[in-house]
Design a protein around this motif. Sequence first.
Motif, PDB file in Angstrom:
ATOM      1  N   GLY A   3      23.434  63.248  81.213  1.00 13.69           N
ATOM      2  CA  GLY A   3      22.570  63.202  80.047  1.00 13.69           C
ATOM      3  C   GLY A   3      23.291  63.646  78.791  1.00 13.69           C
ATOM      4  O   GLY A   3      23.121  63.064  77.710  1.00 13.69           O
ATOM      5  N   ILE A   4      24.134  64.668  78.939  1.00 11.15           N
ATOM      6  CA  ILE A   4      24.878  65.205  77.787  1.00 11.15           C
ATOM      7  C   ILE A   4      26.086  64.322  77.469  1.00 11.15           C
ATOM      8  O   ILE A   4      26.424  64.095  76.303  1.00 11.15           O
ATOM      9  CB  ILE A   4      25.322  66.656  78.079  1.00 11.15           C
ATOM     10  N   ILE A  37      14.617  70.057  85.907  1.00  9.78           N
ATOM     11  CA  ILE A  37      15.591  69.060  85.454  1.00  9.78           C
ATOM     12  C   ILE A  37      15.255  67.688  86.036  1.00  9.78           C
ATOM     13  O   ILE A  37      15.270  66.665  85.333  1.00  9.78           O
ATOM     14  CB  ILE A  37      17.018  69.475  85.864  1.00  9.78           C
ATOM     15  N   LEU A  38      14.924  67.669  87.336  1.00 11.72           N
ATOM     16  CA  LEU A  38      14.595  66.406  87.999  1.00 11.72           C
ATOM     17  C   LEU A  38      13.359  65.756  87.372  1.00 11.72           C
ATOM     18  O   LEU A  38      13.331  64.548  87.124  1.00 11.72           O
ATOM     19  CB  LEU A  38      14.363  66.645  89.490  1.00 11.72           C
ATOM     20  N   MET A  39      12.334  66.566  87.116  1.00 15.84           N
ATOM     21  CA  MET A  39      11.106  66.022  86.524  1.00 15.84           C
ATOM     22  C   MET A  39      11.339  65.564  85.088  1.00 15.84           C
ATOM     23  O   MET A  39      10.832  64.512  84.667  1.00 15.84           O
ATOM     24  CB  MET A  39       9.992  67.073  86.568  1.00 15.84           C
ATOM     25  N   GLY A  67      21.127  68.367  90.700  1.00 19.51           N
ATOM     26  CA  GLY A  67      20.431  68.600  89.441  1.00 19.51           C
ATOM     27  C   GLY A  67      21.373  68.671  88.252  1.00 19.51           C
ATOM     28  O   GLY A  67      21.106  68.106  87.179  1.00 19.51           O
ATOM     29  N   LEU A  68      22.516  69.346  88.428  1.00 18.15           N
ATOM     30  CA  LEU A  68      23.444  69.525  87.315  1.00 18.15           C
ATOM     31  C   LEU A  68      24.121  68.219  86.922  1.00 18.15           C
ATOM     32  O   LEU A  68      24.470  68.032  85.751  1.00 18.15           O
ATOM     33  CB  LEU A  68      24.487  70.593  87.681  1.00 18.15           C
ATOM     34  N   THR A 120      18.568  64.945  79.605  1.00 20.33           N
ATOM     35  CA  THR A 120      18.858  64.516  80.973  1.00 20.33           C
ATOM     36  C   THR A 120      19.308  63.058  81.014  1.00 20.33           C
ATOM     37  O   THR A 120      19.104  62.300  80.058  1.00 20.33           O
ATOM     38  CB  THR A 120      17.608  64.684  81.852  1.00 20.33           C
ATOM     39  N   ALA A 121      19.885  62.665  82.155  1.00 20.91           N
ATOM     40  CA  ALA A 121      20.390  61.296  82.300  1.00 20.91           C
ATOM     41  C   ALA A 121      19.256  60.273  82.262  1.00 20.91           C
ATOM     42  O   ALA A 121      19.459  59.139  81.820  1.00 20.91           O
ATOM     43  CB  ALA A 121      21.167  61.180  83.610  1.00 20.91           C
TER      44      ALA A 121
END
Length: 495
Positions: A478-479, A392-394, A471-472, A403-404
């Motif tokens: 992002g969503i 998720i971070l990558m 991470g979440l 993602t954000a």
Amino acid sequence: MSVREIINHMPVLPEVIVLLGACALMLVDLKVKSERRIASFRLAQGVLIAAAAATVFVQWVNGPDKLYLFSGLFVSDALSNLLKTVCYAAVWAALVYSRQYLLDRGLLRGEFITLLLFALLGMMIMISASSFLTVYLGLELMSLCLYALVALNRDSPLSTEAAMKYFVLGALSSGLLLYGMSMVYGATGSLNITEVARVTAQLAGATTDRSFLVFGLVFVVAGLAFKIGVAPFHMWIPDVYHGAPTAVTLVIGSAPKVAAFAMAVRMLINGLPDLAHDWQEMLALLALLSMAIGNITAIAQSNLKRMLAYSTIAHMGFMLLGLLSGVIGGNRLSADDAYTAALFYVIVYVIMSVGAFGMLLYLSRAGFECENLDDLKGLSKTSPWFAFLMLILMFSLAGIPPTAGFYAKLAVLSAAVTAGYLWLAVAAVILSLVGAFYYLRIVKLMYFDDPKEGAAAPGHPEMRLLLSANGLVLLLFGIAPSMLMNVCFEVIKAL
């Protein structure tokens, strides 16, 4: 001091709490004998909670109003309160993520926690600065603490060398910034940012020669570029990120970027808006160079900290896209959207940076530093959940939906296109695709390679909850980015 005076000075309550907390911490740590320093650690956390509560209270009491204190040296507004809250969160995460790492290496000392709080105080002063003088005082307080933190591991030649490079180049950048400030003062007759803006507007509307003022602006932008860490003033970042203990690298790569962003907003957008045409051209060149040098050079790195250092340079270039897109030919109608995109980007970047370095700290253990790409091989087989969080971070750093990071890049690119910087937006997209390679390479190593021989499952259970939330949150923003974007928009509108 009367009750009225106390109420009038209420906006500085968070700074007072952090200052008193840092001083109390120095005294408490003298009596702490345990290597784990539980008392010092809890006191620092308590100071951060109290400062955050005070900041929320100040915002609730003042609302959208701007309050100036100490003869215009200090300003309290919605932007300062939001950015301070982000800094508290970043420093809190730094404390949690770095504790076990420092303990394993014998570096968990009172100096680390105390310097961290004093650096935070410097950031808060920068964020609320309403005068060039206050900007410089906050900057130096923060910088001097960070120089000492980089040299925390006194037995490491690499750390000592990194601290010396950071100190020398930091002193050079401070000199450039001071020189630029002195020239602006000579042209406007004031160090107060509001007064500078008023005089600059008068000079811009007159037929007088503004070359002296613009010359000072060049040095101010150069000093800012050093502190933000954009090319071609980026040479200190890879060596400092690599040489400093990973816990300190996390600190340098997160909250100070928020303070540097605030410094750019105060000095350029608040202080010199009528010179926007001049500093926009400079920022456009800095942004292009940063995205190119950062993304292309990162591909050649095998050390994760150096790779993330060049990644930082590229991301700061993206952030500049938002800052330079606010004024279009003297028209400021789209300024709110552009500066909102820049603010959203810098907050999301801090979340990503804290998470990425936090993951390196989580995977490190006594006698082992998770610093090289090969150290992440086969992580999905030894720790599936944390491999997913790293993915998720990558993805977020690369700007891949949902993602954000994707929405942050989309927002600044949209602002750049609206402002007429289509060529810069196209270059940013191409260079972002180049940068996606080295992020996806990490995903490939985690999911398609076998674990290194002798690799053990990571420990440090106290970090798991915060890393998971870290991470979440990137997925959540992002969503549903409107939650944070609306807050950023209201803050910028009040600015």
